[in-house]
Design a protein around this motif. Structure first.
Motif, mmCIF file in Angstrom:
data_model
loop_
_atom_site.group_PDB
_atom_site.id
_atom_site.type_symbol
_atom_site.label_atom_id
_atom_site.label_comp_id
_atom_site.label_asym_id
_atom_site.label_seq_id
_atom_site.Cartn_x
_atom_site.Cartn_y
_atom_site.Cartn_z
ATOM 1 N N HIS A 82 31.353 29.903 21.840
ATOM 2 C CA HIS A 82 31.626 28.729 21.015
ATOM 3 C C HIS A 82 32.240 29.047 19.663
ATOM 4 C CE1 HIS A 82 27.956 30.297 19.324
ATOM 5 N NE2 HIS A 82 27.965 29.411 18.346
ATOM 6 N N THR A 83 32.350 30.338 19.297
ATOM 7 C CA THR A 83 32.861 30.656 17.968
ATOM 8 C C THR A 83 33.509 32.028 17.967
ATOM 9 O OG1 THR A 83 32.255 30.848 15.619
ATOM 10 C CG2 THR A 83 30.687 31.711 17.213
ATOM 11 N N ASP A 84 34.585 32.180 17.193
ATOM 12 C CA ASP A 84 35.189 33.496 17.005
ATOM 13 C C ASP A 84 34.291 34.325 16.084
ATOM 14 O OD1 ASP A 84 37.637 33.110 18.476
ATOM 15 O OD2 ASP A 84 38.324 31.824 16.832
#
Length: 613
Positions: free
Chosen positions: A403-405
């Motif tokens: 869901h996130t870098d």
């Protein structure tokens, strides 16, 4: 090399105590007018009470010498300029892959002025010429009795009707994890047609720990093999779980690497060269080794000095599963194999999906220990498409929730090779068709290379470490740029090519395992008490999006990828055997373009032909 030169080298590697290496012995020396290659072995010792060594699993249960320390012996290979005045002070450590060192490869080419070192670290390998190995002790209970624990072995693609199979076969084969008893009533053998299929028990009376190749069932007792009364079926997988005894203290391999590099790096050293910098290169299993080496804090030696100033973990999606009881370091991301349980990211991240941080309410990362000791190296991480499809690389980029870098620290650069198979293809126009040279994949081998880019990045890492020259900006797929999507044709934008497979269901599933309460997940340490492990859930993974040709659009593309002759894939399809129709190991595939427009239209291929390009 002259006899006089060899004699001088033998004197130079005389016994001495330095960096916990007791002595190094030269076994062979060969040379040319430019380089000297020295092959030998070294003996080291470890203080189990030293804080730098206590993280080694079971080290407190290893036998001790008269000094109260733990001894080991390992091989090494050292290549240095023949004329020591030409040495530039750079020591490049090449991590052996399953004992195979690049230094022993016929095509290995030394670069003027550099010195090169490799050494044994994988303690479950059987010694043989040209292999780097290490001899580590067996852990025992305080009363001297054998330590026991559960072990699993999975056997597939056995010859039809064969009666005997080796437990040592394959990357995840057993090499020291032998049963406490040959009584099959104390073990469990099952067979199944698919990983998610029913496991059918084989009656204890119908199989044996034995070799039936020369003597009919029940054969000759053999703890390293199993024999089936009615023979194996080639399309089934056979899984055996039993209690093993006498685990090796394999984690010593990390300390041995630390100490031999420190031994050669700090003057006076046997090479007669003052080394100012040390840089490590590891590919695949060896790159995983470097990640675990860092994660466990071994880039700080016992004198609290930095070991490696730079590292390149290449095509390494996991950690090396070595620092726990009955570990199998040669595993390759198969079902039930540990390796992805620890932290997989360079910056700290809360692994809430697997409940790793819930109790302590903390984040964790691969660099936590080296940051605390100020011994973090400069890192260039390199990988390609197959690492995302087969080696579960995705969480290292976007976490276990996808869901996130996860941002990169300042000391890390990352470069992605789009559309490249594991280790890169041959390049050019040579295509290896299915069935050639024993290939078991449906599609031709992916020729898309990464070698040219790797050579440039290898030098960039050396220049970054030695000269302080910043390498190019990182280039890899991110969520922020819309590069990472779910592994389906629709999400990727992958074309439908008549008669050719689609990427759907080609991903190697990332499972969250419960190995029992004695397993320390973040550090891949401790002991496994549940075999096979309980599957707690599935971790989502993402892959790069593609263009209308099916080629990936992010990262550092090769020239062949920039002017494609077809679609270059990080996955392929198994053509026969137990995994027929599923992903074909670490092999990327290739779907060539039609040569002419007429050929393309006749087949219904939506991709423009070579003629049209």
């Amino acid at each position: 090399m002259s006899r006089l030169a060899i004699a001088v080298l033998a004197i130079a590697i005389s016994p001495q105590v330095h960096a916990r290496v007791l002595h190094a012995t030269l076994d062979q020396a060969v040379g040319s007018g430019y380089y000297t290659k020295m092959i030998g072995h070294f003996t080291g010792e470890l203080d189990p009470a030293d804080p730098m060594n206590r993280i080694i699993n079971d080290i407190a249960l290893a036998p001790r010498n008269a000094s109260g320390r733990i001894e080991y012996t390992a091989t090494f290979t050292l290549i240095t300029p023949f004329d020591k005045t030409k040495a530039n002070g750079i020591l490049l450590y090449e991590v052996p892959n399953r004992g195979n060192s690049p230094l022993n490869a016929p095509q290995f080419g030394a670069v003027s002025g550099n010195s090169y070192l490799s050494s044994g670290w994988q303690g479950d390998l059987t010694p043989r010429p040209r292999l780097e190995t290490i001899d580590v002790p067996v852990a025992k209970n305080p009363d001297g009795s054998s330590i026991t624990g559960p072990v699993i072995a999975r056997l597939s693609n056995q010859p039809e009707h064969a009666t005997t199979a080796s437990l040592s076969a394959g990357f995840a084969g057993l090499h020291y994890q032998w049963p406490v008893t040959l009584d099959t009533r104390k073990a469990l053998l099952t067979k199944q047609a698919a990983d998610d299929g029913e496991q059918i028990p084989v009656a204890p009376a119908d199989w044996a720990f034995a070799d039936c190749s020369k003597k009919p069932f029940p054969g000759t007792p053999d703890q390293t093999k199993i024999c089936l009364r009615n023979g194996f079926e080639s399309n089934l997988l056979y899984q055996v779980v039993f209690t093993a005894k006498d685990p090796l203290v394999l984690g010593i391999g990390f300390a041995a690497t630390r100490d031999i590099v420190s031994f050669f790096r700090h003057s006076p050293n046997p090479a007669g060269i003052t080394f100012t910098h040390a840089i490590a290169f590891g590919t695949s299993q060896s790159g995983n080794f470097l990640k675990s080496f860092l994660n466990l804090g071994f880039n700080e030696d016992e004198s609290h000095r930095i070991v490696f100033d730079g590292m390149n973990p290449n095509i390494a999606g996991r950690q090396t599963p070595m620092n726990f009881r009955f570990a199998i370091p040669g595993g390759a991301a198969g079902l039930y194999e540990p390796g992805s349980e620890g932290v997989l990211w360079w910056s700290d991240y809360r692994d809430d999906a697997r409940h790793r941080a819930a109790l302590a309410d903390v984040s964790a990362g691969l660099l936590d220990r080296c940051r605390a000791s100020n011994t973090c190296p400069k890192i260039i991480e390199t990988f390609g498409a197959t690492e995302l499809w087969e080696l579960r690389m995705s969480p290292g980029l976007v976490g276990t929730k996808a869901h996130t870098d996860i941002p990169l620290p300042a000391n890390v650069r990352r470069y992605y090779f789009p559309g490249v198979t594991h280790g890169g293809g041959r390049g050019g126009f040579q295509v290896i068709e299915p069935g050639a040279h024993g290939r078991i994949c449906d599609l031709p081998d992916n020729p898309n290379p990464s070698s040219d880019t790797m050579r440039a990045l290898r030098q960039a890492l050396i220049d970054w470490v030695v000269k302080g020259l910043e390498p190019p900006a990182s280039s890899y797929p991110t969520l922020a740029d819309g590069d990472l999507v779910h592994p389906t044709r629709a999400a990727m934008g992958f074309p439908s090519i008549p008669g050719e497979p689609l990427p759907d269901n080609m991903l190697n599933t990332f499972l969250d395992y419960d190995f029992g309460p004695d397993f320390q997940y973040n550090d891949l340490s401790g002991a496994i008490t549940i075999q096979p492990p309980i599957v707690r859930g599935t971790i989502p993974q993402l892959v790069p999006r593609t263009d209308a040709d099916g080629n990936e659009t992010s990262g550092v593309a090769s020239v062949l990828h920039q002017a494609p002759l077809g679609t270059y894939l990080g996955w392929n399809v198994t053509s026969s055997g137990y995994l027929k129709g599923r992903a074909c190991g670490f092999s990327g595939g290739y779907i060539p373009f039609a040569r002419t427009k007429a050929e393309r239209l006749a087949s219904g291929d939506p991709r423009p032909s070579l003629e049209e390009r």
